[in-house]
Scaffold this motif. Structure first.
Motif, short mmCIF file in Angstrom:
data_model
loop_
_atom_site.label_atom_id
_atom_site.label_comp_id
_atom_site.label_asym_id
_atom_site.label_seq_id
_atom_site.Cartn_x
_atom_site.Cartn_y
_atom_site.Cartn_z
N ASP A 160 0.84 -1.19 0.00
CA ASP A 160 0.00 0.00 0.00
C ASP A 160 0.88 1.25 0.00
OD1 ASP A 160 -1.67 2.20 0.72
OD2 ASP A 160 -3.12 0.80 1.58
N PRO A 161 0.91 2.02 -1.12
CA PRO A 161 1.77 3.20 -1.20
C PRO A 161 1.41 4.32 -0.23
CG PRO A 161 1.06 2.47 -3.39
CD PRO A 161 0.20 1.76 -2.38
N VAL A 162 0.17 4.34 0.24
CA VAL A 162 -0.26 5.41 1.14
C VAL A 162 0.04 5.07 2.60
CG1 VAL A 162 -2.23 6.75 1.98
CG2 VAL A 162 -2.01 6.23 -0.46
N THR A 163 -0.36 3.89 3.04
CA THR A 163 -0.12 3.50 4.43
C THR A 163 1.28 2.93 4.62
OG1 THR A 163 -0.97 1.26 4.09
CG2 THR A 163 -2.55 2.97 4.73
N GLN A 164 1.99 2.67 3.51
CA GLN A 164 3.33 2.08 3.54
C GLN A 164 3.33 0.76 4.31
OE1 GLN A 164 6.31 3.15 1.89
NE2 GLN A 164 4.62 4.12 0.81
N SER A 165 2.37 -0.08 3.98
CA SER A 165 2.29 -1.41 4.58
C SER A 165 2.48 -2.47 3.51
CB SER A 165 0.92 -1.59 5.26
OG SER A 165 -0.14 -1.41 4.32
N GLY A 166 2.83 -3.68 3.93
CA GLY A 166 2.98 -4.78 3.01
C GLY A 166 4.38 -5.01 2.50
N MET A 171 11.80 -1.22 4.01
CA MET A 171 11.53 -0.99 2.59
C MET A 171 10.22 -0.23 2.45
SD MET A 171 12.69 -4.65 0.91
CE MET A 171 12.86 -4.02 -0.76
N GLY A 172 10.13 0.60 1.40
CA GLY A 172 8.93 1.39 1.17
C GLY A 172 8.18 0.91 -0.05
N CYS A 173 6.92 1.32 -0.16
CA CYS A 173 6.05 0.88 -1.26
C CYS A 173 5.79 2.03 -2.23
CB CYS A 173 4.71 0.39 -0.69
SG CYS A 173 3.52 -0.15 -1.94
N LEU A 174 5.89 1.74 -3.52
CA LEU A 174 5.57 2.72 -4.55
C LEU A 174 4.66 2.09 -5.60
CD1 LEU A 174 8.85 4.66 -5.45
CD2 LEU A 174 6.90 5.45 -4.11
N PRO A 175 3.80 2.91 -6.22
CA PRO A 175 3.00 2.44 -7.35
C PRO A 175 3.76 2.71 -8.65
CG PRO A 175 2.25 4.61 -6.72
CD PRO A 175 3.40 4.27 -5.80
N ASP A 182 -0.67 -1.58 -14.31
CA ASP A 182 0.06 -0.92 -13.23
C ASP A 182 0.24 -1.87 -12.04
OD1 ASP A 182 -0.02 1.23 -14.93
OD2 ASP A 182 -1.72 2.19 -13.91
N TYR A 183 1.22 -1.57 -11.19
CA TYR A 183 1.57 -2.49 -10.12
C TYR A 183 2.26 -1.77 -8.97
CZ TYR A 183 6.26 -2.20 -12.17
OH TYR A 183 7.46 -1.74 -12.66
N THR A 184 2.43 -2.45 -7.86
CA THR A 184 3.17 -1.92 -6.72
C THR A 184 4.40 -2.77 -6.47
OG1 THR A 184 1.89 -3.27 -5.16
CG2 THR A 184 1.10 -1.03 -5.59
N ASP A 185 5.38 -2.18 -5.81
CA ASP A 185 6.53 -2.96 -5.37
C ASP A 185 7.26 -2.21 -4.27
OD1 ASP A 185 9.00 -4.97 -7.21
OD2 ASP A 185 8.16 -5.14 -5.21
N CYS A 186 8.17 -2.92 -3.61
CA CYS A 186 8.91 -2.38 -2.47
C CYS A 186 10.35 -2.05 -2.87
CB CYS A 186 8.91 -3.38 -1.33
SG CYS A 186 7.26 -3.86 -0.77
N PHE A 187 10.94 -1.09 -2.20
CA PHE A 187 12.31 -0.71 -2.49
C PHE A 187 12.93 -0.04 -1.26
CE2 PHE A 187 10.25 3.28 -2.79
CZ PHE A 187 11.22 4.29 -2.74
N TYR A 188 14.25 0.06 -1.26
CA TYR A 188 14.96 0.80 -0.22
C TYR A 188 15.10 2.25 -0.68
CZ TYR A 188 16.25 -3.52 2.14
OH TYR A 188 16.21 -4.72 2.83
N GLY A 189 14.75 3.19 0.18
CA GLY A 189 14.76 4.60 -0.17
C GLY A 189 16.12 5.24 -0.07
#
Length: 255
Positions: A160-166, A171-175, A182-189
């Motif tokens: 979830d890019p807004v709540t930054q969960s999952g 690691m953070g979430c981006l759309p 379209d999709y989401t994934d996690c990354f190190y900021g």
């Protein structure tokens, strides 16, 4: 070392002016940790080196999982592209870090830099329907440390890019926008804080996105277009020039 190359990035070129929309600048060019090996943006490592010189031996099946049982119930891919059965010491899934390959449950593999505790479990797939959760797609193609393709794909993270969960811890979430969905994934900021100028998502702190006109992009908060509560008071959620639609939400950045 086996690494996974993120082959599905779609950089959106920034416009000089964007009216009601804004351009999303460079996707994280090192969002998935890089071991120093030559590879595509977002490369991450998986232990042990091996060149692919001959057809791999497939001792078991990755998707669906079959051919393994007993003390070694999980089928995993090796760095020469072959498969073998391994033990499972922890039931790690896509939001779990892993220090060893056995920390991921059957159907998952440990990708990332285990030496620096920046590795996580990724789900094997051959098509999007093998992936779990809204935003997860079958897009990450694995390679070994020499850049040889393993012909094995894993899912992006449903997060979830807004709540930054999952996402795994830290690691953070981006759309992301993709022509095929379209999709989401996690990354190190990165090190840049909210409001600082940026040229790519990877420069912004975990969970922030680099967006705006080409000459003035800044790190911004992710939000849902039309949902005022997802932005701080006084700001509005502005969608991207190339709209990002995932599930029932259209994502943007707070302005």
């Amino acid at each position: 070392m086996k690494l996974s190359a993120w082959l599905a990035w779609f950089s959106l070129v920034a416009a000089c002016d964007f009216g009601d929309n804004q351009s999303r600048l460079g996707q994280p060019d090192s969002g998935r940790p890089d071991s120093g090996a030559t590879g595509q943006d977002g490369s991450v490592i998986h232990p042990t080196d091996a060149a692919i010189d001959s057809p791999p031996v497939m001792a078991c099946t990755l998707v669906p999982q079959s051919g393994c049982s007993g003390a070694t119930p999980a089928c995993d891919v090796n760095d020469d592209g072959s498969t073998s059965c391994r033990a499972v010491t922890s039931q790690g899934t896509s939001n779990s870090h892993c220090m060893t390959e056995t920390a991921c449950k059957d159907g998952y593999t440990c990708t990332g830099d285990m030496a620096t505790a920046r590795a996580w479990c990724a789900r094997f797939c051959t098509q999007d329907t093998d992936c779990l959760g809204i935003g997860s797609r079958c897009l990450i193609d694995l390679e070994n440390n020499n850049g040889d393709p393993l012909d094995v794909t894993v899912c992006t993270n449903a997060c979830d890019p807004v709540t930054q969960s999952g996402c795994p811890t830290s690691m953070g979430c981006l759309p992301f926008h993709a022509a095929t969905g379209d999709y989401t994934d996690c990354f190190y900021g990165g090190a840049k804080a909210l409001g600082q100028t940026c040229a790519a998502d990877s420069e912004c702190a975990t969970g922030l996105v680099c967006a705006g006109p080409a000459t003035g992009a800044t790190c911004k908060k992710n939000c849902i277009v039309g949902a005022a509560s997802t932005c701080p008071t006084g700001q509005t959620c502005v969608g991207y020039t190339d709209a990002i639609n995932i599930g029932a939400n259209t994502y943007g950045a707070c302005n």
